[in-house]
Design a protein around this motif. Structure first.
Motif, PDB file in Angstrom:
ATOM      1  N   MET A   1      37.007  35.382  50.347  1.00 23.14           N
ATOM      2  CA  MET A   1      36.024  35.081  49.104  1.00 23.14           C
ATOM      3  C   MET A   1      35.074  34.063  49.241  1.00 23.14           C
ATOM      4  O   MET A   1      35.168  32.962  49.519  1.00 23.14           O
ATOM      5  N   LYS A   2      33.985  34.746  48.930  1.00 23.19           N
ATOM      6  CA  LYS A   2      32.752  33.880  48.506  1.00 23.19           C
ATOM      7  C   LYS A   2      32.010  33.874  47.252  1.00 23.19           C
ATOM      8  O   LYS A   2      32.408  34.912  46.628  1.00 23.19           O
ATOM      9  N   ILE A   3      31.297  32.826  47.050  1.00 28.29           N
ATOM     10  CA  ILE A   3      30.701  32.761  45.481  1.00 28.29           C
ATOM     11  C   ILE A   3      29.306  32.536  45.647  1.00 28.29           C
ATOM     12  O   ILE A   3      28.951  31.652  46.550  1.00 28.29           O
ATOM     13  N   LYS A   4      28.582  33.184  44.719  1.00 32.56           N
ATOM     14  CA  LYS A   4      27.144  33.054  44.771  1.00 32.56           C
ATOM     15  C   LYS A   4      26.657  32.892  43.261  1.00 32.56           C
ATOM     16  O   LYS A   4      27.186  33.764  42.414  1.00 32.56           O
ATOM     17  N   LYS A   5      26.096  32.020  42.825  1.00 35.55           N
ATOM     18  CA  LYS A   5      25.619  31.839  41.740  1.00 35.55           C
ATOM     19  C   LYS A   5      24.428  32.722  41.405  1.00 35.55           C
ATOM     20  O   LYS A   5      23.413  32.760  42.075  1.00 35.55           O
ATOM     21  N   ASP A   6      24.139  33.184  40.219  1.00 37.19           N
ATOM     22  CA  ASP A   6      22.962  34.184  39.908  1.00 37.19           C
ATOM     23  C   ASP A   6      22.946  33.905  38.286  1.00 37.19           C
ATOM     24  O   ASP A   6      23.605  34.439  37.428  1.00 37.19           O
ATOM     25  N   GLU A   7      21.658  33.023  37.967  1.00 30.95           N
ATOM     26  CA  GLU A   7      21.542  32.871  36.577  1.00 30.95           C
ATOM     27  C   GLU A   7      22.905  32.163  35.895  1.00 30.95           C
ATOM     28  O   GLU A   7      23.285  31.508  36.175  1.00 30.95           O
ATOM     29  N   ASN A   8      23.130  33.010  34.820  1.00 29.02           N
ATOM     30  CA  ASN A   8      24.387  32.700  34.301  1.00 29.02           C
ATOM     31  C   ASN A   8      25.730  33.261  34.679  1.00 29.02           C
ATOM     32  O   ASN A   8      26.726  32.955  34.251  1.00 29.02           O
ATOM     33  N   SER A   9      25.509  34.184  35.641  1.00 29.19           N
ATOM     34  CA  SER A   9      26.982  34.798  36.376  1.00 29.19           C
ATOM     35  C   SER A   9      27.023  34.304  37.545  1.00 29.19           C
ATOM     36  O   SER A   9      26.317  33.759  38.463  1.00 29.19           O
ATOM     37  N   LEU A  10      28.421  34.678  37.950  1.00 29.19           N
ATOM     38  CA  LEU A  10      28.710  34.031  39.249  1.00 29.19           C
ATOM     39  C   LEU A  10      29.277  35.736  39.958  1.00 29.19           C
ATOM     40  O   LEU A  10      29.988  36.323  39.574  1.00 29.19           O
ATOM     41  N   ILE A  11      28.573  35.627  41.336  1.00 29.35           N
ATOM     42  CA  ILE A  11      28.982  36.806  41.971  1.00 29.35           C
ATOM     43  C   ILE A  11      29.930  36.379  42.954  1.00 29.35           C
ATOM     44  O   ILE A  11      29.810  35.475  43.737  1.00 29.35           O
ATOM     45  N   VAL A  12      31.318  37.006  42.928  1.00 26.62           N
ATOM     46  CA  VAL A  12      32.576  36.649  43.812  1.00 26.62           C
ATOM     47  C   VAL A  12      32.698  37.934  44.702  1.00 26.62           C
ATOM     48  O   VAL A  12      32.915  38.985  44.427  1.00 26.62           O
ATOM     49  N   TYR A  13      32.051  37.547  46.038  1.00 28.56           N
ATOM     50  CA  TYR A  13      32.381  38.998  46.857  1.00 28.56           C
ATOM     51  C   TYR A  13      32.969  38.323  48.210  1.00 28.56           C
ATOM     52  O   TYR A  13      33.724  37.331  48.228  1.00 28.56           O
ATOM     53  N   ASP A  14      33.107  39.434  49.039  1.00 26.19           N
ATOM     54  CA  ASP A  14      34.089  39.207  50.252  1.00 26.19           C
ATOM     55  C   ASP A  14      35.485  39.040  49.865  1.00 26.19           C
ATOM     56  O   ASP A  14      36.624  38.477  50.336  1.00 26.19           O
ATOM     57  N   LEU A  15      35.982  39.630  48.603  1.00 25.47           N
ATOM     58  CA  LEU A  15      37.376  39.905  48.192  1.00 25.47           C
ATOM     59  C   LEU A  15      38.236  41.012  48.725  1.00 25.47           C
ATOM     60  O   LEU A  15      37.366  41.832  49.229  1.00 25.47           O
ATOM     61  N   ASP A  16      39.362  40.701  48.686  1.00 23.67           N
ATOM     62  CA  ASP A  16      40.283  41.583  49.557  1.00 23.67           C
ATOM     63  C   ASP A  16      41.254  42.160  48.574  1.00 23.67           C
ATOM     64  O   ASP A  16      42.013  41.613  47.719  1.00 23.67           O
ATOM     65  N   CYS A  17      41.509  43.532  48.357  1.00 22.12           N
ATOM     66  CA  CYS A  17      42.614  44.287  47.606  1.00 22.12           C
ATOM     67  C   CYS A  17      42.312  43.635  46.038  1.00 22.12           C
ATOM     68  O   CYS A  17      43.188  43.030  45.483  1.00 22.12           O
ATOM     69  N   ILE A  18      41.444  44.139  45.501  1.00 22.69           N
ATOM     70  CA  ILE A  18      41.237  44.018  44.040  1.00 22.69           C
ATOM     71  C   ILE A  18      40.487  45.106  43.296  1.00 22.69           C
ATOM     72  O   ILE A  18      39.602  45.537  43.721  1.00 22.69           O
ATOM     73  N   ASN A  19      41.095  45.630  42.284  1.00 24.34           N
ATOM     74  CA  ASN A  19      40.608  46.989  41.645  1.00 24.34           C
ATOM     75  C   ASN A  19      40.815  46.366  40.108  1.00 24.34           C
ATOM     76  O   ASN A  19      41.976  46.473  39.609  1.00 24.34           O
ATOM     77  N   LEU A  20      39.733  46.268  39.404  1.00 26.44           N
ATOM     78  CA  LEU A  20      39.956  45.792  38.176  1.00 26.44           C
ATOM     79  C   LEU A  20      40.615  46.772  37.078  1.00 26.44           C
ATOM     80  O   LEU A  20      41.598  46.453  36.483  1.00 26.44           O
ATOM     81  N   ASP A  21      40.078  48.222  37.357  1.00 26.49           N
ATOM     82  CA  ASP A  21      40.502  49.180  36.482  1.00 26.49           C
ATOM     83  C   ASP A  21      42.060  49.323  36.734  1.00 26.49           C
ATOM     84  O   ASP A  21      42.887  49.305  35.638  1.00 26.49           O
ATOM     85  N   TYR A  22      42.660  49.251  37.672  1.00 26.36           N
ATOM     86  CA  TYR A  22      44.012  49.164  37.789  1.00 26.36           C
ATOM     87  C   TYR A  22      44.858  47.915  37.451  1.00 26.36           C
ATOM     88  O   TYR A  22      45.955  47.941  36.756  1.00 26.36           O
ATOM     89  N   THR A  23      44.366  46.911  37.778  1.00 30.37           N
ATOM     90  CA  THR A  23      44.656  45.693  37.471  1.00 30.37           C
ATOM     91  C   THR A  23      44.897  45.420  36.097  1.00 30.37           C
ATOM     92  O   THR A  23      45.892  44.859  35.658  1.00 30.37           O
ATOM     93  N   LEU A  24      43.824  45.761  35.459  1.00 29.95           N
ATOM     94  CA  LEU A  24      43.702  45.308  33.932  1.00 29.95           C
ATOM     95  C   LEU A  24      44.275  46.527  32.869  1.00 29.95           C
ATOM     96  O   LEU A  24      44.202  46.507  31.783  1.00 29.95           O
ATOM     97  N   ASP A  25      44.710  47.625  33.683  1.00 34.60           N
ATOM     98  CA  ASP A  25      45.265  48.455  32.584  1.00 34.60           C
ATOM     99  C   ASP A  25      46.482  49.098  33.465  1.00 34.60           C
ATOM    100  O   ASP A  25      46.751  50.375  33.738  1.00 34.60           O
ATOM    101  N   CYS A  26      47.467  48.471  33.708  1.00 30.43           N
ATOM    102  CA  CYS A  26      48.670  48.810  34.391  1.00 30.43           C
ATOM    103  C   CYS A  26      49.923  48.222  33.556  1.00 30.43           C
ATOM    104  O   CYS A  26      50.935  48.102  34.038  1.00 30.43           O
ATOM    105  N   GLY A  27      49.796  47.667  32.378  1.00 30.96           N
ATOM    106  CA  GLY A  27      50.794  47.341  31.519  1.00 30.96           C
ATOM    107  C   GLY A  27      51.179  46.058  31.969  1.00 30.96           C
ATOM    108  O   GLY A  27      52.563  45.813  31.424  1.00 30.96           O
TER     109      GLY A  27
END
Length: 278
Positions: A1-27
């Motif tokens: 996991m690495k982090i890069k600042k970009d104006e107001n947002s934060l880019i988090v990359y080199d992540l492993d095993c993360i799917n937002l659609d599944y994670t945030l809509d799985c009950g």
DNA sequence: GTCCAGGCATGCA
DNA sequence: TGCATGCATGGA
């Protein structure tokens, strides 16, 4: 996991095993909404908007590095190495299938009170309706953050209300359970800090003193709100899985993070029926 | 109208 | 101790 600042947002990359659609809509959480490709919600009293750019990259909008370190990294369970866990799941036919089809589910570390209250509402209820009740709860008694965002109302706030005050939520018989939980949490009779510091059996015992909290709601609160990955919520869907596939119990490779295995199996089994009815 | 949903409290044997 | 039943509500 690495982090890069970009104006107001934060880019988090080199992540492993993360799917937002599944994670945030799985009950497991009932507050997230998706517009375009951006997921938004309120947690820890803060608005959050995030987008998945590719398999290994998330963008956190309007987020400081400090907030990411203090809240979101843990919320999304990014400090846990899922590759080890998923690799173990490959030793079981069904866990292998579930974790391949829905690869990227992470079990969130939500705020304890929100998890407890949400899963009290979940009992003998369906997910769309649970979301509606929680939405009305936040709009009625949470703090207005603007743009249609509301905080989850505190236990302190709800402890001053009566079940009748909650009638507009249309939570039915669960209203009195919410109030009892709010009172016990506010008085310290239910102590999340102590539950966090102790093993799971202590947590089960203290949560089940709340009226309306039985084994299932307690396991959910422990898994989703109190960092107990060895909690195992058994609802009607997991009961189906157990009777259809695992009469002799879950295989050894599901442990000790059986709660994570449960999340993959739950989502997988529920979507079998969803697909059939489409 | 009937069944079901991320169950639990209650009462009765 | 174990099991049946009622519970609020709304979608299928």
């Amino acid at each position: 996991m690495k982090i890069k600042k970009d104006e107001n947002s934060l880019i988090v990359y080199d992540l492993d095993c993360i799917n937002l659609d599944y994670t945030l809509d799985c009950g497991q959480s009932f507050r997230w909404e998706k517009n375009e490709n951006i997921w938004s919600a309120v947690a820890f009293g803060k608005k959050i908007r995030i987008e998945q750019k590719d398999e290994n990259t998330l963008v956190f909008y309007n987020t400081s590095e400090e907030d990411f370190e203090n809240f979101w990294k843990n919320y999304f369970d990014l400090e846990r190495d899922y590759s080890v866990i998923i690799a173990r799941f490959q030793n079981d036919k069904f866990l292998k299938e579930a974790s391949n089809e829905y690869y990227g589910i992470r079990v969130l570390n939500q705020e304890p009170w929100e998890a407890l209250c949400s899963f009290i509402i979940s009992q003998n209820n369906n997910i769309p309706r649970i979301k509606g009740i929680i939405k009305r709860l936040c709009e009625s008694f949470g703090e207005d953050l603007g743009d249609g965002f509301f905080t989850f109302p505190s236990a302190e706030k709800l402890s001053t209300l009566t079940p009748e005050d909650l009638s507009s939520l249309r939570a039915g018989f669960r209203a009195k359970y919410i109030i009892d939980a709010a009172k016990k949490v506010t008085s310290g009779e239910t102590d999340f800090e102590k539950i966090l510091a102790n093993d799971i059996s202590f947590g089960r015992e203290s949560l089940m003193k709340i009226c309306g909290v039985g084994p299932k709601v307690a396991e959910c609160c422990l898994l989703y709100g109190l960092k107990k990955a060895d909690a195992f919520p058994v609802d009607v869907w997991v009961k189906r899985i157990m009777s259809e596939l695992y009469e002799k119990g879950l295989p050894e490779c599901a442990y000790p993070e059986i709660g994570i295995a449960q999340q993959y199996l739950f989502h997988w089994r529920r979507n079998v029926d969803n697909k059939l009815t489409k």
